[in-house]
Motif scaffolding. Structure first.
Motif, PDB file in Angstrom:
ATOM      1  N   VAL A 182       0.834  -1.204   0.000  1.00  0.00           N
ATOM      2  CA  VAL A 182       0.000   0.000   0.000  1.00  0.00           C
ATOM      3  C   VAL A 182       0.868   1.253   0.000  1.00  0.00           C
ATOM      4  O   VAL A 182       0.555   2.233  -0.675  1.00  0.00           O
ATOM      5  CB  VAL A 182      -0.969  -0.025   1.202  1.00  0.00           C
ATOM      6  CG1 VAL A 182      -1.644   1.312   1.403  1.00  0.00           C
ATOM      7  CG2 VAL A 182      -2.013  -1.113   1.019  1.00  0.00           C
ATOM      8  N   GLN A 183       1.977   1.230   0.730  1.00  0.00           N
ATOM      9  CA  GLN A 183       2.879   2.386   0.743  1.00  0.00           C
ATOM     10  C   GLN A 183       3.428   2.679  -0.646  1.00  0.00           C
ATOM     11  O   GLN A 183       3.436   3.829  -1.096  1.00  0.00           O
ATOM     12  CB  GLN A 183       4.041   2.156   1.706  1.00  0.00           C
ATOM     13  CG  GLN A 183       3.697   2.359   3.150  1.00  0.00           C
ATOM     14  CD  GLN A 183       4.887   2.112   4.057  1.00  0.00           C
ATOM     15  OE1 GLN A 183       5.833   1.426   3.686  1.00  0.00           O
ATOM     16  NE2 GLN A 183       4.834   2.663   5.249  1.00  0.00           N
ATOM     17  N   VAL A 184       3.884   1.644  -1.330  1.00  0.00           N
ATOM     18  CA  VAL A 184       4.437   1.845  -2.680  1.00  0.00           C
ATOM     19  C   VAL A 184       3.355   2.345  -3.625  1.00  0.00           C
ATOM     20  O   VAL A 184       3.568   3.279  -4.403  1.00  0.00           O
ATOM     21  CB  VAL A 184       5.074   0.535  -3.203  1.00  0.00           C
ATOM     22  CG1 VAL A 184       5.448   0.655  -4.669  1.00  0.00           C
ATOM     23  CG2 VAL A 184       6.300   0.180  -2.369  1.00  0.00           C
ATOM     24  N   ASN A 185       2.157   1.762  -3.540  1.00  0.00           N
ATOM     25  CA  ASN A 185       1.055   2.171  -4.409  1.00  0.00           C
ATOM     26  C   ASN A 185       0.647   3.620  -4.125  1.00  0.00           C
ATOM     27  O   ASN A 185       0.433   4.403  -5.051  1.00  0.00           O
ATOM     28  CB  ASN A 185      -0.142   1.232  -4.207  1.00  0.00           C
ATOM     29  CG  ASN A 185      -1.193   1.414  -5.260  1.00  0.00           C
ATOM     30  OD1 ASN A 185      -0.909   1.810  -6.381  1.00  0.00           O
ATOM     31  ND2 ASN A 185      -2.433   1.132  -4.901  1.00  0.00           N
ATOM     32  N   THR A 186       0.591   3.998  -2.866  1.00  0.00           N
ATOM     33  CA  THR A 186       0.227   5.362  -2.498  1.00  0.00           C
ATOM     34  C   THR A 186       1.278   6.353  -2.976  1.00  0.00           C
ATOM     35  O   THR A 186       0.943   7.431  -3.481  1.00  0.00           O
ATOM     36  CB  THR A 186       0.050   5.474  -0.966  1.00  0.00           C
ATOM     37  OG1 THR A 186      -0.925   4.518  -0.556  1.00  0.00           O
ATOM     38  CG2 THR A 186      -0.386   6.855  -0.549  1.00  0.00           C
ATOM     39  N   ASP A 187       2.545   6.000  -2.825  1.00  0.00           N
ATOM     40  CA  ASP A 187       3.613   6.876  -3.304  1.00  0.00           C
ATOM     41  C   ASP A 187       3.513   7.092  -4.804  1.00  0.00           C
ATOM     42  O   ASP A 187       3.679   8.214  -5.293  1.00  0.00           O
ATOM     43  CB  ASP A 187       4.982   6.307  -2.952  1.00  0.00           C
ATOM     44  CG  ASP A 187       5.299   6.447  -1.473  1.00  0.00           C
ATOM     45  OD1 ASP A 187       4.624   7.230  -0.787  1.00  0.00           O
ATOM     46  OD2 ASP A 187       6.230   5.746  -1.005  1.00  0.00           O
ATOM     47  N   ARG A 188       3.235   6.031  -5.550  1.00  0.00           N
ATOM     48  CA  ARG A 188       3.102   6.163  -7.005  1.00  0.00           C
ATOM     49  C   ARG A 188       1.934   7.067  -7.363  1.00  0.00           C
ATOM     50  O   ARG A 188       2.035   7.907  -8.262  1.00  0.00           O
ATOM     51  CB  ARG A 188       2.892   4.791  -7.645  1.00  0.00           C
ATOM     52  CG  ARG A 188       4.151   4.043  -7.829  1.00  0.00           C
ATOM     53  CD  ARG A 188       3.926   2.871  -8.727  1.00  0.00           C
ATOM     54  NE  ARG A 188       5.111   2.040  -8.758  1.00  0.00           N
ATOM     55  CZ  ARG A 188       5.179   0.893  -9.378  1.00  0.00           C
ATOM     56  NH1 ARG A 188       4.122   0.414 -10.009  1.00  0.00           N
ATOM     57  NH2 ARG A 188       6.291   0.191  -9.368  1.00  0.00           N
ATOM     58  N   GLN A 189       0.822   6.889  -6.701  1.00  0.00           N
ATOM     59  CA  GLN A 189      -0.353   7.703  -7.005  1.00  0.00           C
ATOM     60  C   GLN A 189      -0.111   9.164  -6.656  1.00  0.00           C
ATOM     61  O   GLN A 189      -0.542  10.063  -7.378  1.00  0.00           O
ATOM     62  CB  GLN A 189      -1.575   7.176  -6.261  1.00  0.00           C
ATOM     63  CG  GLN A 189      -2.079   5.859  -6.796  1.00  0.00           C
ATOM     64  CD  GLN A 189      -3.226   5.307  -5.975  1.00  0.00           C
ATOM     65  OE1 GLN A 189      -3.608   5.871  -4.963  1.00  0.00           O
ATOM     66  NE2 GLN A 189      -3.762   4.185  -6.407  1.00  0.00           N
ATOM     67  N   ARG A 190       0.584   9.410  -5.563  1.00  0.00           N
ATOM     68  CA  ARG A 190       0.874  10.780  -5.170  1.00  0.00           C
ATOM     69  C   ARG A 190       1.810  11.442  -6.174  1.00  0.00           C
ATOM     70  O   ARG A 190       1.628  12.594  -6.549  1.00  0.00           O
ATOM     71  CB  ARG A 190       1.488  10.803  -3.775  1.00  0.00           C
ATOM     72  CG  ARG A 190       1.633  12.213  -3.227  1.00  0.00           C
ATOM     73  CD  ARG A 190       2.247  12.262  -1.857  1.00  0.00           C
ATOM     74  NE  ARG A 190       3.630  11.828  -1.899  1.00  0.00           N
ATOM     75  CZ  ARG A 190       4.119  10.769  -1.240  1.00  0.00           C
ATOM     76  NH1 ARG A 190       3.347  10.032  -0.497  1.00  0.00           N
ATOM     77  NH2 ARG A 190       5.392  10.452  -1.333  1.00  0.00           N
ATOM     78  N   ARG A 191       2.819  10.704  -6.627  1.00  0.00           N
ATOM     79  CA  ARG A 191       3.773  11.245  -7.598  1.00  0.00           C
ATOM     80  C   ARG A 191       3.120  11.479  -8.962  1.00  0.00           C
ATOM     81  O   ARG A 191       3.495  12.388  -9.677  1.00  0.00           O
ATOM     82  CB  ARG A 191       4.959  10.319  -7.763  1.00  0.00           C
ATOM     83  CG  ARG A 191       5.946  10.486  -6.652  1.00  0.00           C
ATOM     84  CD  ARG A 191       7.228   9.744  -6.962  1.00  0.00           C
ATOM     85  NE  ARG A 191       7.751   9.181  -5.732  1.00  0.00           N
ATOM     86  CZ  ARG A 191       8.036   7.928  -5.510  1.00  0.00           C
ATOM     87  NH1 ARG A 191       7.900   7.051  -6.476  1.00  0.00           N
ATOM     88  NH2 ARG A 191       8.474   7.519  -4.361  1.00  0.00           N
ATOM     89  N   ALA A 192       2.152  10.609  -9.315  1.00  0.00           N
ATOM     90  CA  ALA A 192       1.501  10.733 -10.607  1.00  0.00           C
ATOM     91  C   ALA A 192       0.673  12.006 -10.686  1.00  0.00           C
ATOM     92  O   ALA A 192       0.506  12.596 -11.757  1.00  0.00           O
ATOM     93  CB  ALA A 192       0.613   9.521 -10.874  1.00  0.00           C
ATOM     94  N   GLY A 193       0.146  12.455  -9.565  1.00  0.00           N
ATOM     95  CA  GLY A 193      -0.667  13.670  -9.551  1.00  0.00           C
ATOM     96  C   GLY A 193      -2.050  13.407 -10.098  1.00  0.00           C
ATOM     97  O   GLY A 193      -2.427  12.281 -10.439  1.00  0.00           O
ATOM     98  N   LYS A 194      -2.802  14.474 -10.192  1.00  0.00           N
ATOM     99  CA  LYS A 194      -4.169  14.375 -10.697  1.00  0.00           C
ATOM    100  C   LYS A 194      -4.144  14.381 -12.223  1.00  0.00           C
ATOM    101  O   LYS A 194      -3.231  14.898 -12.849  1.00  0.00           O
ATOM    102  CB  LYS A 194      -5.005  15.554 -10.210  1.00  0.00           C
ATOM    103  CG  LYS A 194      -5.172  15.559  -8.714  1.00  0.00           C
ATOM    104  CD  LYS A 194      -5.992  16.760  -8.303  1.00  0.00           C
ATOM    105  CE  LYS A 194      -6.121  16.808  -6.798  1.00  0.00           C
ATOM    106  NZ  LYS A 194      -6.793  18.008  -6.358  1.00  0.00           N
ATOM    107  N   SER A 195      -5.177  13.836 -12.820  1.00  0.00           N
ATOM    108  CA  SER A 195      -5.250  13.799 -14.284  1.00  0.00           C
ATOM    109  C   SER A 195      -5.382  15.209 -14.851  1.00  0.00           C
ATOM    110  O   SER A 195      -5.011  15.469 -15.988  1.00  0.00           O
ATOM    111  CB  SER A 195      -6.414  12.928 -14.737  1.00  0.00           C
ATOM    112  OG  SER A 195      -7.632  13.430 -14.214  1.00  0.00           O
ATOM    113  N   GLU A 196      -5.922  16.146 -14.075  1.00  0.00           N
ATOM    114  CA  GLU A 196      -6.062  17.527 -14.544  1.00  0.00           C
ATOM    115  C   GLU A 196      -4.710  18.241 -14.603  1.00  0.00           C
ATOM    116  O   GLU A 196      -4.539  19.201 -15.328  1.00  0.00           O
ATOM    117  CB  GLU A 196      -6.988  18.307 -13.594  1.00  0.00           C
ATOM    118  CG  GLU A 196      -8.365  17.723 -13.511  1.00  0.00           C
ATOM    119  CD  GLU A 196      -8.894  17.688 -12.080  1.00  0.00           C
ATOM    120  OE1 GLU A 196      -8.228  18.233 -11.191  1.00  0.00           O
ATOM    121  OE2 GLU A 196      -9.946  17.104 -11.874  1.00  0.00           O
TER     122      GLU A 196
END
Length: 141
Positions: free
Chosen positions: A125-139
């Protein structure tokens, strides 16, 4: 079924009866109701806040968290998870969540096997959350 005339008549009757109540009584009732609501909120705030865990339980949890992420196995698992493609990581998180749920339903969450499954899910979950945070929002893209 009640027609509009009957509804209007009842509302007028209710307004008339309410107008007979002295203004002071209405103000005192409003103040009392406000006081009761504030008291209810204060009681809820005092009874629901804070952790009921003892310092020993908190220290044990922090140690378990540290072991899950800072041990050699934890570091190796984090490296492997970081190298996974996005789809595979999401599938891995789901699989680890299912494994932990199975262990929890069996009542073996406090066993070493349960603690290991909890740590594995935490790392994924930590790795997945870090990736999502780095990816940013689609906007933002």
């Amino acid at each position: 079924m009640t027609d509009m005339y009957e509804i209007r008549r009842r509302l007028d009757d209710l307004r008339y009866r309410a107008s007979l109540i002295p203004r002071r009584t209405m103000m005192l009732a409003a103040a009392a109701l406000s006081g009761v609501l504030v008291l209810a909120v204060v009681l809820w705030w005092f009874t629901s806040g804070g952790s009921s865990s003892s310092p020993d339980e908190i220290a044990a949890f922090r140690e378990r968290l540290r072991t899950a992420t800072d041990s050699e196995t934890g570091k190796a698992d984090l490296a492997a998870l970081s190298a996974m493609p996005e789809k595979q990581l999401v599938a891995e998180v789901a699989a680890r969540q299912q494994a932990l749920n199975t262990i929890q339903q069996a009542g073996k969450l406090e066993t070493p096997e349960g603690q290991a499954a909890w740590g594995a899910l935490l790392r994924a979950v930590q790795v997945n959350t870090d990736r999502q945070r780095r990816a940013g929002k689609s906007e933002d893209r």
